[in-house]
Design a protein around this motif. Structure first.
Motif, PDB file in Angstrom:
ATOM      1  N   THR A  81      -4.521  66.934 -73.263  1.00  9.68           N
ATOM      2  CA  THR A  81      -4.451  65.417 -73.479  1.00  9.68           C
ATOM      3  C   THR A  81      -5.267  64.901 -74.562  1.00  9.68           C
ATOM      4  N   ALA A  82      -4.832  63.839 -75.388  1.00 12.93           N
ATOM      5  CA  ALA A  82      -5.916  63.380 -76.180  1.00 12.93           C
ATOM      6  C   ALA A  82      -5.627  61.704 -76.432  1.00 12.93           C
ATOM      7  N   THR A  83      -6.789  61.216 -76.519  1.00  7.73           N
ATOM      8  CA  THR A  83      -6.648  59.770 -76.605  1.00  7.73           C
ATOM      9  C   THR A  83      -8.221  59.231 -77.308  1.00  7.73           C
TER      10      THR A  83
ATOM     11  N   SER B 252      -8.300  63.712 -82.095  1.00  9.68           N
ATOM     12  CA  SER B 252      -8.037  64.424 -80.726  1.00  9.68           C
ATOM     13  C   SER B 252      -6.890  64.963 -80.572  1.00  9.68           C
ATOM     14  N   SER B 253      -5.956  64.452 -81.239  1.00  9.52           N
ATOM     15  CA  SER B 253      -4.452  64.858 -81.262  1.00  9.52           C
ATOM     16  C   SER B 253      -4.698  66.638 -81.785  1.00  9.52           C
TER      17      SER B 253
ATOM     18  N   GLU C   7      -2.169  56.259 -76.767  1.00  7.93           N
ATOM     19  CA  GLU C   7      -3.090  55.246 -76.999  1.00  7.93           C
ATOM     20  C   GLU C   7      -2.331  53.815 -76.221  1.00  7.93           C
TER      21      GLU C   7
ATOM     22  N   ALA D 273      -4.578  58.701 -81.729  1.00  5.19           N
ATOM     23  CA  ALA D 273      -4.552  59.967 -81.347  1.00  5.19           C
ATOM     24  C   ALA D 273      -2.945  60.760 -80.851  1.00  5.19           C
ATOM     25  N   ALA D 274      -1.896  59.747 -80.904  1.00  4.47           N
ATOM     26  CA  ALA D 274      -0.424  60.145 -80.735  1.00  4.47           C
ATOM     27  C   ALA D 274       0.176  60.066 -82.281  1.00  4.47           C
TER      28      ALA D 274
ATOM     29  N   GLY E 117      -0.520  63.106 -76.939  1.00  5.74           N
ATOM     30  CA  GLY E 117      -1.644  62.289 -77.348  1.00  5.74           C
ATOM     31  C   GLY E 117      -0.887  60.751 -76.932  1.00  5.74           C
TER      32      GLY E 117
END
Length: 380
Positions: A91-93, A127-128, A153, A334-335, A151
């Motif tokens: 996961t990314a954020t 981070s994505s 946010e 991040a998305a 990702g």
């Protein structure tokens, strides 16, 4: 290392699109002067609409974990792979819902996936790419047959008036410093994700991941986009947990406001382009062979500066090959990269053999990430 492929894509955008004239109804009104600054920012970024997970009354039925979890559920609805074969979730954020536990645990709980290996990546936009590389390497190494990178946010929750009123950063005329006001009119909410497998999908198109490069230049730059710290007169940053007598003092000093040093961001542009040219010299990027350029950028004005620098350096990818959704979906941090990939996959404009170059510059403390993909499979 075996080849790996993106075999499914999906996204979750909360609510209906919000036009520029309705933005202040969601993020709240501070003053007429602040809204004039907002209109100036919108002329610079040229975003026409975006999605918010917050309601005009300040409430919400969403969290970052729920947004990402819904994107994962949409992935599982469309992917050919069975959920039981997916062994890894990254996961990314930018900011998790809580300080502890990590976002990946919250997304796992919302996703409908069985017991699984996790990785929580927290930075800003790049981070994505961290999550994508983590998932791709897990599959390429044979650790898992399939993985998911997602990702998400939820930036709008930090832009309500309650985060600014009564703080030391609020000015007498009801405005904020430009580095705080800029992001209120630029960032938005949503989630998107990808399924990565050790084989292409049996039907339709897939994306072979040829390479991913991510490099930090934090040795050269101070933090540019910040949250959770108080900036001193000399530019020093004090973490909220070490400021004053406690959380109340930190909040009053503006520690929990998202800030963006726009001047520092523009000083990073030559470094980002230099990383592009390094990859050209290394033979990873051939600008003439790129069919689709998916470049994440936060504002149209920033894109214009990128074009000027690349043209001057003689490595410009023609703008007709650029694919963007910024103007209609906003800057979703991040998305953003995964939203770009999903929208391109759904565009009906792809053909097997075409090459995609992804670029994600991050202003947090200067990161530049690139990825090369090749379209494979049956376009029918």
């Amino acid at each position: 290392m075996q080849p790996v492929y993106v075999t499914a894509t999906a996204q979750c955008l909360p609510g209906a699109p919000v036009g520029n004239d309705a933005m202040a109804d969601y993020i709240g009104r501070l003053s007429p002067e602040a809204e004039r600054f907002g209109r100036l920012t919108l002329r610079q970024n040229r975003i026409r609409s975006r999605h918010y997970a917050i309601r005009p009354d300040g409430g919400s039925d969403w969290t970052v974990a729920k947004l990402a979890g819904q994107a994962v559920r949409s992935l599982l609805d469309t992917a050919e792979v069975d959920a039981g074969r997916i062994g890894f979730l990254a996961t990314a954020t930018t900011q998790n819902d809580m300080l502890v536990p990590g976002l990946a645990s919250g997304v796992h709980a919302e996703s409908g996936l069985p017991p699984i290996e996790l990785a929580s990546l927290q930075s800003v936009c790049a981070s994505s790419m961290m999550a994508l590389k983590a998932a791709a390497l897990q599959v390429a190494a044979g650790e898992h047959r399939a993985a998911i990178a997602v990702g998400a946010e939820f930036s709008s929750r930090y832009f309500r008036p309650g985060h600014y009123l009564g703080t030391d950063t609020m000015q007498a005329d009801g405005t904020l410093p430009g580095d705080a006001e800029f992001l209120r009119w630029t960032l938005s909410d949503g989630a998107a994700g990808l399924v990565i497998e050790d084989r292409p999908a049996a039907h339709g198109l897939s994306l072979r991941i040829d390479w991913i490069s991510l490099r930090s230049f934090a040795d050269r730059f101070a933090p540019c986009m910040t949250g959770g710290a108080v900036r001193g007169a000399g530019g020093s940053l004090t973490p909220w947990s070490l400021y004053g007598e406690g959380v109340a003092d930190a909040a009053r000093a503006g520690a929990f406001q998202l800030r963006q040093d726009v001047d520092a961001l523009y000083r990073m542009l030559p470094v980002w382009l230099g990383e592009f040219m390094r990859l050209v010299d290394d033979g990873r990027i051939d600008p003439d062979a790129v069919d689709w350029f998916l470049c994440h950028f936060s504002a149209h004005s920033l894109r214009e500066e990128m074009v000027k620098l690349a043209t001057r350096a003689g490595c410009m990818i023609p703008e007709e090959r650029w694919f963007t959704n910024l103007y209609d979906k906003g800057n979703v941090g991040a998305a953003a990269l995964f939203l770009l990939i999903d929208d391109l996959m759904r565009s009906g404009r792809l053909e097997p053999g075409q090459r995609i170059l992804c670029a994600v510059p991050e202003s947090g403390q200067c990161i530049m990430a690139y990825a090369g993909l090749t379209i494979v499979g049956d376009s029918q």
